[in-house]
Write an enzyme that holds these catalytic residues in place. Sequence first.
Site, mmCIF file in Angstrom:
data_model
loop_
_atom_site.group_PDB
_atom_site.id
_atom_site.type_symbol
_atom_site.label_atom_id
_atom_site.label_comp_id
_atom_site.label_asym_id
_atom_site.label_seq_id
_atom_site.Cartn_x
_atom_site.Cartn_y
_atom_site.Cartn_z
ATOM 1 N N TYR A 36 65.902 22.741 33.809
ATOM 2 C CA TYR A 36 64.544 22.380 33.385
ATOM 3 C C TYR A 36 63.968 23.495 32.505
ATOM 4 C CZ TYR A 36 59.625 20.941 33.709
ATOM 5 O OH TYR A 36 58.355 20.558 33.419
ATOM 6 N N ASP A 37 64.119 24.727 32.966
ATOM 7 C CA ASP A 37 63.605 25.870 32.196
ATOM 8 C C ASP A 37 64.232 25.934 30.812
ATOM 9 O OD1 ASP A 37 61.995 26.590 34.232
ATOM 10 O OD2 ASP A 37 63.302 28.187 35.002
ATOM 11 N N GLU A 115 41.730 7.701 55.213
ATOM 12 C CA GLU A 115 42.636 8.711 54.657
ATOM 13 C C GLU A 115 42.191 10.106 55.068
ATOM 14 O OE1 GLU A 115 42.197 7.498 50.616
ATOM 15 O OE2 GLU A 115 40.432 8.720 50.270
ATOM 16 N N LYS A 117 40.892 13.905 54.946
ATOM 17 C CA LYS A 117 39.964 14.645 54.096
ATOM 18 C C LYS A 117 40.643 15.973 53.772
ATOM 19 C CE LYS A 117 35.112 15.900 53.674
ATOM 20 N NZ LYS A 117 35.220 17.271 53.201
ATOM 21 N N ASP A 119 41.416 19.603 52.395
ATOM 22 C CA ASP A 119 40.559 20.778 52.332
ATOM 23 C C ASP A 119 40.897 21.579 51.078
ATOM 24 O OD1 ASP A 119 38.554 22.350 53.144
ATOM 25 O OD2 ASP A 119 39.608 23.263 54.834
ATOM 26 N N ARG A 138 33.752 20.080 40.460
ATOM 27 C CA ARG A 138 32.600 19.269 40.845
ATOM 28 C C ARG A 138 31.286 20.013 40.531
ATOM 29 N NH1 ARG A 138 29.490 18.944 45.525
ATOM 30 N NH2 ARG A 138 28.480 16.936 45.710
ATOM 31 N N GLU A 175 41.557 15.720 44.746
ATOM 32 C CA GLU A 175 41.430 17.033 45.346
ATOM 33 C C GLU A 175 42.607 17.900 44.897
ATOM 34 O OE1 GLU A 175 38.725 17.072 47.203
ATOM 35 O OE2 GLU A 175 38.881 18.786 48.570
ATOM 36 N N TYR A 227 41.998 10.235 44.628
ATOM 37 C CA TYR A 227 41.442 9.252 45.547
ATOM 38 C C TYR A 227 40.336 8.378 44.981
ATOM 39 C CZ TYR A 227 38.580 13.444 46.404
ATOM 40 O OH TYR A 227 37.818 14.570 46.253
ATOM 41 N N LYS A 292 36.309 4.597 54.126
ATOM 42 C CA LYS A 292 35.589 3.978 53.008
ATOM 43 C C LYS A 292 35.615 2.467 53.177
ATOM 44 C CE LYS A 292 37.171 7.723 50.040
ATOM 45 N NZ LYS A 292 38.122 8.196 49.038
ATOM 46 N N LYS A 316 34.314 14.639 60.780
ATOM 47 C CA LYS A 316 34.829 16.001 60.783
ATOM 48 C C LYS A 316 35.506 16.302 62.109
ATOM 49 C CE LYS A 316 33.841 18.232 57.180
ATOM 50 N NZ LYS A 316 32.709 18.980 56.957
ATOM 51 N N CYS A 408 11.615 49.764 59.828
ATOM 52 C CA CYS A 408 12.738 49.242 59.044
ATOM 53 C C CYS A 408 13.947 50.172 59.165
ATOM 54 C CB CYS A 408 12.317 49.116 57.581
ATOM 55 S SG CYS A 408 13.695 48.736 56.490
ATOM 56 N N CYS A 411 14.255 51.821 55.403
ATOM 57 C CA CYS A 411 13.246 52.666 54.747
ATOM 58 C C CYS A 411 12.204 53.202 55.716
ATOM 59 C CB CYS A 411 12.566 51.897 53.628
ATOM 60 S SG CYS A 411 11.406 50.654 54.223
ATOM 61 N N CYS A 426 10.224 43.799 57.112
ATOM 62 C CA CYS A 426 9.934 45.167 56.706
ATOM 63 C C CYS A 426 8.770 45.105 55.729
ATOM 64 C CB CYS A 426 11.169 45.764 56.030
ATOM 65 S SG CYS A 426 10.785 47.130 54.925
ATOM 66 N N CYS A 432 11.458 49.737 49.711
ATOM 67 C CA CYS A 432 12.583 49.683 50.650
ATOM 68 C C CYS A 432 13.896 49.523 49.875
ATOM 69 C CB CYS A 432 12.397 48.522 51.613
ATOM 70 S SG CYS A 432 13.837 48.232 52.648
HETATM 71 S S1 IVH Z 1 35.755 10.645 48.442
HETATM 72 C C1 IVH Z 1 31.704 9.670 46.945
HETATM 73 N N1 IVH Z 1 38.047 11.152 49.637
HETATM 74 O O1 IVH Z 1 35.227 15.897 50.316
HETATM 75 C C2 IVH Z 1 32.947 10.013 47.650
HETATM 76 N N2 IVH Z 1 36.594 12.972 49.184
HETATM 77 O O2 IVH Z 1 32.440 16.011 51.249
HETATM 78 C C3 IVH Z 1 33.378 11.381 47.356
HETATM 79 N N3 IVH Z 1 37.454 15.156 49.885
HETATM 80 O O3 IVH Z 1 33.703 16.584 47.241
HETATM 81 C C4 IVH Z 1 34.699 11.789 47.644
HETATM 82 N N4 IVH Z 1 39.381 14.432 50.673
HETATM 83 O O4 IVH Z 1 36.140 17.324 47.592
HETATM 84 C C5 IVH Z 1 36.906 11.662 49.153
HETATM 85 N N5 IVH Z 1 40.105 11.472 50.661
HETATM 86 C C6 IVH Z 1 38.976 11.976 50.177
HETATM 87 C C7 IVH Z 1 38.693 13.358 50.223
HETATM 88 C C8 IVH Z 1 37.474 13.821 49.721
HETATM 89 C C9 IVH Z 1 38.610 15.499 50.451
HETATM 90 C C10 IVH Z 1 36.363 16.104 49.544
HETATM 91 C C11 IVH Z 1 35.896 16.050 48.113
HETATM 92 C C12 IVH Z 1 34.414 15.828 48.176
HETATM 93 C C13 IVH Z 1 34.098 16.243 49.569
HETATM 94 C C14 IVH Z 1 32.888 15.485 50.066
#
Ligand code: IVH
Length: 670
Positions: A36-37, A115, A117, A119, A138, A175, A227, A292, A316, A408, A411, A426, A432
């Site tokens: 590839y390189d 799905e 979330k 990070d 964003r 993401e 996504y 969703k 969460k 304080c 100061c 303070c 200060c």
């Molecule tokens: S949907 C309007 N799907 O979470 C809907 N967001 O707290 C917006 N994120 O800024 C996003 N995984 O950075 C969506 N499967 C996923 C996600 C996701 C991570 C993040 C994204 C967003 C933040 C919102």
Amino acid sequence: MDLFAAERYDELVKQLEYHNHRYYVLDEPEITDGDYDALMQELIAIERDNPQLKSPSSPSQRVGGAALEKFSSVTHLRPMLSLDNVFDAQQLADWGERVAGLLNIAVESLAFACEPKLDGLAVSLLYRDGVLERAATRGDGTTGEDITANVKTIGSVPLRLAGDNWPSLVEIRGEIYMPKKGFEALNKRQEAAGEKTFVNTRNAAAGSLRQLDSRVTATRPLELCVYSLGEFEGGVMPEGHYDTLQQLKSWGFITNDHMRRVIGAKALEDYYEMLAGERTGLSYDIDGIVFKVDSFAHQDELGFVAKAPRWAIARKFPAEERTTVLNDVEFQVGRTGAITPVAKLEPVFVGGVTVSNATLHNQDEIDRLGVKIGDQVVVRRAGDVIPQVARVAAPADERTPIEFPKTCPVCDSPVAKVEGEAVLRCTGGIRCGAQRKEAIKHFASRRALDVDGLGDKLVEQLVDEGLIENFADLFHLKPVQIAAMDRMGAKSADNLIKAIAASKETTLARFVYAIGIREVGETTAATIASHLKTLDAIEKATEGQLLELPDVGPVVSRYILEYFANEQNLQQLNALVEAGVTWPVIEEVAVNADSPVAGKTVVITGSFSLIKRNDAKDQLAAMGAKVTGSVSAKTDILFAGEKAGSKLAKAESLGIEVQNEEQLMALLNG
Ligand code: IVH
């Protein structure tokens, strides 16, 4: 030009695109890295000899290019929203019921997409005629930073869309994250090279994407998972989230293979339990699950609340908790003199980072916790949130009560408690050292004067070495003074002086924010600047004038008046203007007397998803409307966003015309 070269070039582009996709997206390489390189080197050589062949979507972009001075900012075509959160099964079920209720559908028959979330960091990718034109962070949801060069180095980002049924313009959102394995390898490399290591995958991804030199980003193990769609023109939109992901896959993107389309509320909880169980085994970090409503027709019907859609929710994971010892409490003095107790903890690894400090907020919080020095305490941290002392796990046998200082700690000025406030302050003001440092940090910060490279540490150093005492001193610094400081050289001194000089050209709104009037944040500063237009007018504004401004109430107006009544502050402002700090004159906006709202008295309330309320106010005023703060019999129209509340109720009871966001936007867009 060499015809053979042109032909060979096209062939190489095709081959590199193909092998890139097999390697990064399908994870099924057909050739070795070395082969590839070799293809890439051949391509780069042809481009060097025939620069006219090179396009912005050339595979050679993946190795990165010349470093940028700074990222330029990008206004998103549609706001990038965030997600509302829930934290337990009941709240998740309630959300399902609520959206089904709003749609008038039994929740048992409503389809949801589920799905992980991820990070990482949200990005927006704009493809015009199938070619990646721009990638942006964003940011605050309305404007982000242009990170195109960096994003092009990420192997799983198609520089051109695969397939053929793509629209003429499409914005794809997803993401960017760093897989756990890549993160560990990167940290090993950093350590071996004597560079700083990253505390978690999210910080590593953010740090890698914010590189001004895309050649550095190219060496970082980043991935993209997409996504959703943003702007979409000249094509056929899919009908829902599930279909969108299928479409995105066919265009060459990676989508999450844990995504499931399910029916009914019970399935949401089942999915959560299933994925939460698999969390540690995943190759990337996730901080929750996103649910969703699948159908776009349903999503449109549900719409938005403030900055988040009603049709999606994030559940969460519970915050991680660990027990450790409270060794001591120190007191920090903030910009406005507020004295904050900071818990000094026996270091403990929680929520992905090592925590040794946590805020205890104020006396009320200490009383609520009933905590004393020496106790075993539970420390909690979720995602990016500041670590908290959640409760006392076990009181120590010998416990020392936490006592606030009478003077304080920096100061020595007396400490005072203001009626109705939980905090101690303070009374030293700018005498200060701590308040001075914090004020200068704020003045130089990104959203204020934005002095590039003047971070918190450097401000402390400058103050400690007696080189600056106030804002204006910054503009009189000499390169030799800076070069003589620890860890600084001629080059960094020169850069800092340049950055300070560049920061002199600012805006009145930034300036008003930068000088640090209490309770005057960015939005209020912008309101003050846009209404009063000159520093002179702001200095001379009366309480009556201030109270007429949107979002300025009695407390804020008192702080503004106090600020400008202080002779020292006025001298400081003068010194800044004399040092050359300037901003463009704010023009009187021509008022359009023919608009449908000319001469009408209007009120705007609630939150809007497509426009900031203050911007709407300004535009309405420019159209000749008189924008006031409260509904009365004199009001002609109330523009009501989400959560409009009492003003809406009052307007309805008085029979006043009410318009929604859609009508407002139609009006503003003519
Ligand atoms: S949907 C309007 N799907 O979470 C809907 N967001 O707290 C917006 N994120 O800024 C996003 N995984 O950075 C969506 N499967 C996923 C996600 C996701 C991570 C993040 C994204 C967003 C933040 C919102």
